[in-house]
Design a protein around this motif. Structure first.
Motif, PDB file in Angstrom:
ATOM      1  N   THR A 151       9.790  19.039 -11.021  1.00 15.46           N
ATOM      2  CA  THR A 151      11.169  18.576 -11.186  1.00 15.46           C
ATOM      3  C   THR A 151      11.526  18.464 -12.657  1.00 15.46           C
ATOM      4  O   THR A 151      12.633  18.853 -13.065  1.00 15.46           O
ATOM      5  CB  THR A 151      11.375  17.235 -10.450  1.00 15.46           C
ATOM      6  OG1 THR A 151      11.025  17.415  -9.069  1.00 15.46           O
ATOM      7  CG2 THR A 151      12.805  16.749 -10.560  1.00 15.46           C
ATOM      8  N   ALA A 152      10.606  17.956 -13.467  1.00 13.28           N
ATOM      9  CA  ALA A 152      10.850  17.879 -14.917  1.00 13.28           C
ATOM     10  C   ALA A 152      11.076  19.271 -15.491  1.00 13.28           C
ATOM     11  O   ALA A 152      11.978  19.481 -16.313  1.00 13.28           O
ATOM     12  CB  ALA A 152       9.674  17.194 -15.616  1.00 13.28           C
ATOM     13  N   GLU A 153      10.275  20.233 -15.047  1.00 12.89           N
ATOM     14  CA  GLU A 153      10.432  21.623 -15.508  1.00 12.89           C
ATOM     15  C   GLU A 153      11.787  22.184 -15.088  1.00 12.89           C
ATOM     16  O   GLU A 153      12.466  22.859 -15.853  1.00 12.89           O
ATOM     17  CB  GLU A 153       9.292  22.483 -14.960  1.00 12.89           C
ATOM     18  CG  GLU A 153       9.282  23.899 -15.461  1.00 12.89           C
ATOM     19  CD  GLU A 153       8.972  24.021 -16.938  1.00 12.89           C
ATOM     20  OE1 GLU A 153       9.388  25.042 -17.532  1.00 12.89           O
ATOM     21  OE2 GLU A 153       8.336  23.115 -17.505  1.00 12.89           O
ATOM     22  N   GLY A 154      12.184  21.891 -13.857  1.00  9.84           N
ATOM     23  CA  GLY A 154      13.480  22.356 -13.367  1.00  9.84           C
ATOM     24  C   GLY A 154      14.646  21.749 -14.136  1.00  9.84           C
ATOM     25  O   GLY A 154      15.601  22.447 -14.486  1.00  9.84           O
ATOM     26  N   ILE A 155      14.573  20.458 -14.399  1.00 10.45           N
ATOM     27  CA  ILE A 155      15.637  19.796 -15.162  1.00 10.45           C
ATOM     28  C   ILE A 155      15.719  20.390 -16.572  1.00 10.45           C
ATOM     29  O   ILE A 155      16.812  20.685 -17.072  1.00 10.45           O
ATOM     30  CB  ILE A 155      15.413  18.267 -15.210  1.00 10.45           C
ATOM     31  CG1 ILE A 155      15.652  17.661 -13.820  1.00 10.45           C
ATOM     32  CG2 ILE A 155      16.322  17.611 -16.254  1.00 10.45           C
ATOM     33  CD1 ILE A 155      15.240  16.200 -13.698  1.00 10.45           C
ATOM     34  N   ALA A 156      14.573  20.570 -17.215  1.00 10.51           N
ATOM     35  CA  ALA A 156      14.562  21.149 -18.568  1.00 10.51           C
ATOM     36  C   ALA A 156      15.156  22.556 -18.557  1.00 10.51           C
ATOM     37  O   ALA A 156      15.934  22.916 -19.452  1.00 10.51           O
ATOM     38  CB  ALA A 156      13.135  21.161 -19.118  1.00 10.51           C
ATOM     39  N   ALA A 157      14.810  23.346 -17.541  1.00  8.71           N
ATOM     40  CA  ALA A 157      15.354  24.707 -17.441  1.00  8.71           C
ATOM     41  C   ALA A 157      16.868  24.680 -17.238  1.00  8.71           C
ATOM     42  O   ALA A 157      17.596  25.489 -17.815  1.00  8.71           O
ATOM     43  CB  ALA A 157      14.672  25.459 -16.298  1.00  8.71           C
ATOM     44  N   LEU A 158      17.344  23.736 -16.427  1.00  3.31           N
ATOM     45  CA  LEU A 158      18.786  23.608 -16.235  1.00  3.31           C
ATOM     46  C   LEU A 158      19.485  23.214 -17.535  1.00  3.31           C
ATOM     47  O   LEU A 158      20.552  23.753 -17.861  1.00  3.31           O
ATOM     48  CB  LEU A 158      19.089  22.570 -15.146  1.00  3.31           C
ATOM     49  CG  LEU A 158      18.995  23.068 -13.719  1.00  3.31           C
ATOM     50  CD1 LEU A 158      19.050  21.902 -12.741  1.00  3.31           C
ATOM     51  CD2 LEU A 158      20.116  24.060 -13.421  1.00  3.31           C
ATOM     52  N   SER A 177      30.577  17.976 -16.144  1.00  4.17           N
ATOM     53  CA  SER A 177      30.168  18.904 -15.082  1.00  4.17           C
ATOM     54  C   SER A 177      28.723  19.348 -15.275  1.00  4.17           C
ATOM     55  O   SER A 177      28.005  19.565 -14.293  1.00  4.17           O
ATOM     56  CB  SER A 177      31.111  20.113 -14.997  1.00  4.17           C
ATOM     57  OG  SER A 177      30.990  20.921 -16.137  1.00  4.17           O
ATOM     58  N   ALA A 178      28.271  19.465 -16.522  1.00  4.66           N
ATOM     59  CA  ALA A 178      26.869  19.818 -16.778  1.00  4.66           C
ATOM     60  C   ALA A 178      25.940  18.716 -16.267  1.00  4.66           C
ATOM     61  O   ALA A 178      24.952  18.989 -15.582  1.00  4.66           O
ATOM     62  CB  ALA A 178      26.651  20.059 -18.271  1.00  4.66           C
ATOM     63  N   VAL A 179      26.260  17.471 -16.591  1.00  8.64           N
ATOM     64  CA  VAL A 179      25.457  16.338 -16.124  1.00  8.64           C
ATOM     65  C   VAL A 179      25.457  16.298 -14.594  1.00  8.64           C
ATOM     66  O   VAL A 179      24.412  16.114 -13.964  1.00  8.64           O
ATOM     67  CB  VAL A 179      25.962  15.007 -16.714  1.00  8.64           C
ATOM     68  CG1 VAL A 179      25.318  13.820 -16.025  1.00  8.64           C
ATOM     69  CG2 VAL A 179      25.713  14.958 -18.213  1.00  8.64           C
ATOM     70  N   ALA A 180      26.623  16.495 -13.982  1.00  3.63           N
ATOM     71  CA  ALA A 180      26.723  16.440 -12.524  1.00  3.63           C
ATOM     72  C   ALA A 180      25.857  17.519 -11.870  1.00  3.63           C
ATOM     73  O   ALA A 180      25.201  17.259 -10.854  1.00  3.63           O
ATOM     74  CB  ALA A 180      28.181  16.594 -12.089  1.00  3.63           C
ATOM     75  N   LEU A 181      25.817  18.701 -12.459  1.00  4.14           N
ATOM     76  CA  LEU A 181      25.013  19.783 -11.899  1.00  4.14           C
ATOM     77  C   LEU A 181      23.517  19.438 -11.946  1.00  4.14           C
ATOM     78  O   LEU A 181      22.793  19.633 -10.961  1.00  4.14           O
ATOM     79  CB  LEU A 181      25.283  21.082 -12.671  1.00  4.14           C
ATOM     80  CG  LEU A 181      24.605  22.337 -12.149  1.00  4.14           C
ATOM     81  CD1 LEU A 181      25.083  22.670 -10.740  1.00  4.14           C
ATOM     82  CD2 LEU A 181      24.880  23.499 -13.082  1.00  4.14           C
ATOM     83  N   TYR A 185      20.782  18.581  -8.781  1.00  9.34           N
ATOM     84  CA  TYR A 185      19.436  19.144  -8.630  1.00  9.34           C
ATOM     85  C   TYR A 185      18.418  18.018  -8.421  1.00  9.34           C
ATOM     86  O   TYR A 185      17.577  18.086  -7.520  1.00  9.34           O
ATOM     87  CB  TYR A 185      19.076  19.984  -9.853  1.00  9.34           C
ATOM     88  CG  TYR A 185      17.620  20.367  -9.900  1.00  9.34           C
ATOM     89  CD1 TYR A 185      17.120  21.385  -9.094  1.00  9.34           C
ATOM     90  CD2 TYR A 185      16.730  19.687 -10.731  1.00  9.34           C
ATOM     91  CE1 TYR A 185      15.776  21.726  -9.118  1.00  9.34           C
ATOM     92  CE2 TYR A 185      15.388  20.017 -10.763  1.00  9.34           C
ATOM     93  CZ  TYR A 185      14.912  21.044  -9.955  1.00  9.34           C
ATOM     94  OH  TYR A 185      13.582  21.366  -9.980  1.00  9.34           O
ATOM     95  N   LEU A 186      18.514  16.980  -9.267  1.00  9.01           N
ATOM     96  CA  LEU A 186      17.592  15.843  -9.146  1.00  9.01           C
ATOM     97  C   LEU A 186      17.704  15.194  -7.771  1.00  9.01           C
ATOM     98  O   LEU A 186      16.705  14.909  -7.116  1.00  9.01           O
ATOM     99  CB  LEU A 186      17.879  14.818 -10.249  1.00  9.01           C
ATOM    100  CG  LEU A 186      17.103  13.502 -10.176  1.00  9.01           C
ATOM    101  CD1 LEU A 186      15.598  13.747 -10.274  1.00  9.01           C
ATOM    102  CD2 LEU A 186      17.580  12.562 -11.284  1.00  9.01           C
ATOM    103  N   ARG A 192      14.433  15.889  -0.833  1.00 10.35           N
ATOM    104  CA  ARG A 192      13.396  16.751  -0.225  1.00 10.35           C
ATOM    105  C   ARG A 192      12.086  15.979  -0.093  1.00 10.35           C
ATOM    106  O   ARG A 192      11.411  16.058   0.929  1.00 10.35           O
ATOM    107  CB  ARG A 192      13.224  17.986  -1.107  1.00 10.35           C
ATOM    108  CG  ARG A 192      12.202  18.954  -0.611  1.00 10.35           C
ATOM    109  CD  ARG A 192      12.162  20.150  -1.523  1.00 10.35           C
ATOM    110  NE  ARG A 192      10.983  20.935  -1.257  1.00 10.35           N
ATOM    111  CZ  ARG A 192      10.592  21.936  -1.986  1.00 10.35           C
ATOM    112  NH1 ARG A 192      11.290  22.300  -3.027  1.00 10.35           N
ATOM    113  NH2 ARG A 192       9.500  22.590  -1.676  1.00 10.35           N
ATOM    114  N   GLU A 193      11.735  15.227  -1.115  1.00  8.37           N
ATOM    115  CA  GLU A 193      10.489  14.451  -1.064  1.00  8.37           C
ATOM    116  C   GLU A 193      10.590  13.332  -0.038  1.00  8.37           C
ATOM    117  O   GLU A 193       9.643  13.059   0.693  1.00  8.37           O
ATOM    118  CB  GLU A 193      10.168  13.882  -2.455  1.00  8.37           C
ATOM    119  CG  GLU A 193       8.837  13.197  -2.537  1.00  8.37           C
ATOM    120  CD  GLU A 193       7.669  14.105  -2.166  1.00  8.37           C
ATOM    121  OE1 GLU A 193       6.672  13.573  -1.604  1.00  8.37           O
ATOM    122  OE2 GLU A 193       7.717  15.318  -2.402  1.00  8.37           O
TER     123      GLU A 193
END
Length: 197
Positions: A151-158, A177-181, A185-186, A192-193
């Motif tokens: 999840t950390a990797e995904g957030i950094a990639a976003l 809108s960037a923060v909301a996107l 994801y988070l 999911r978990e």
């Protein structure tokens, strides 16, 4: 004879001018003379303070990273709940001091420069490690270790991807809108978990 105390002010003016010049040009293809003129000093004085353009560009990247680090510490101060910590880290990456046209262009130019410059590559590694660590400070309490890492990797990639996309469009950056996107994801990762357990 130079005035006492002027060096830090002139260095800061040169760094600010470098960010603006890079932002306008959209690349590191700027000269010391252009930057010095913008800062209101001579090219000779710019060379005196920074040696060469590469030294000034490295100092500029360090300045941006220091600002982000300072803003991160302030955003995380007093936030004890894990989700709040992750959200604070996301928000600070889109704060006005970072997510504005000139700074976005500078970040992208530095990423490109890191492909050929070892000092820039080291600075970007510092940034990525710090971002990862800040995200993990909250994610470890919300997810199992492996999922927290992903999840950390995904957030950094976003975050990185949103900077790239922002550089390709006209108009003012839309931080909300960037923060909301990224928050969406988070939320999806956390849901999911929860569904698994």
């Amino acid at each position: 004879m130079p005035k006492v105390g002027m060096e830090p002010l002139r260095r800061k003016a040169l760094i600010d001018a470098a960010v603006l010049a890079i932002g306008e040009r959209g690349s590191l293809d700027v000269t010391m003379s252009e930057i010095a003129t913008r800062a209101g000093v001579s090219a000779a004085l710019a060379h005196h303070y920074f040696g060469g353009k590469d030294d000034l560009l490295e100092a500029t990247m360090r300045h941006i990273l220091r600002e982000l680090g300072r803003d991160s510490v302030a955003a995380l101060a007093g936030v004890s709940d894990p989700l709040g910590r992750v959200s604070a880290v996301i928000a600070v990456n889109f704060a006005h001091s970072q997510f504005r046209r000139e700074t976005i262009a500078a970040w992208l130019a530095f990423y490109v420069e890191a492909q050929r410059s070892a000092p820039m590559r080291r600075l970007l590694r510092v940034y990525t490690r710090r971002l990862h660590s800040n995200l993990m400070s909250g994610l470890r309490e919300l997810l199992p270790e492996r999922e927290a890492e992903r999840t950390a990797e995904g957030i950094a990639a976003l975050i990185d991807g949103l900077y790239i996309r922002r550089a390709l469009v006209d108009g003012a950056p839309d931080a909300a809108s960037a923060v909301a996107l990224v928050e969406d994801y988070l939320e999806t990762r956390l849901a999911r978990e929860t569904a698994r357990t």
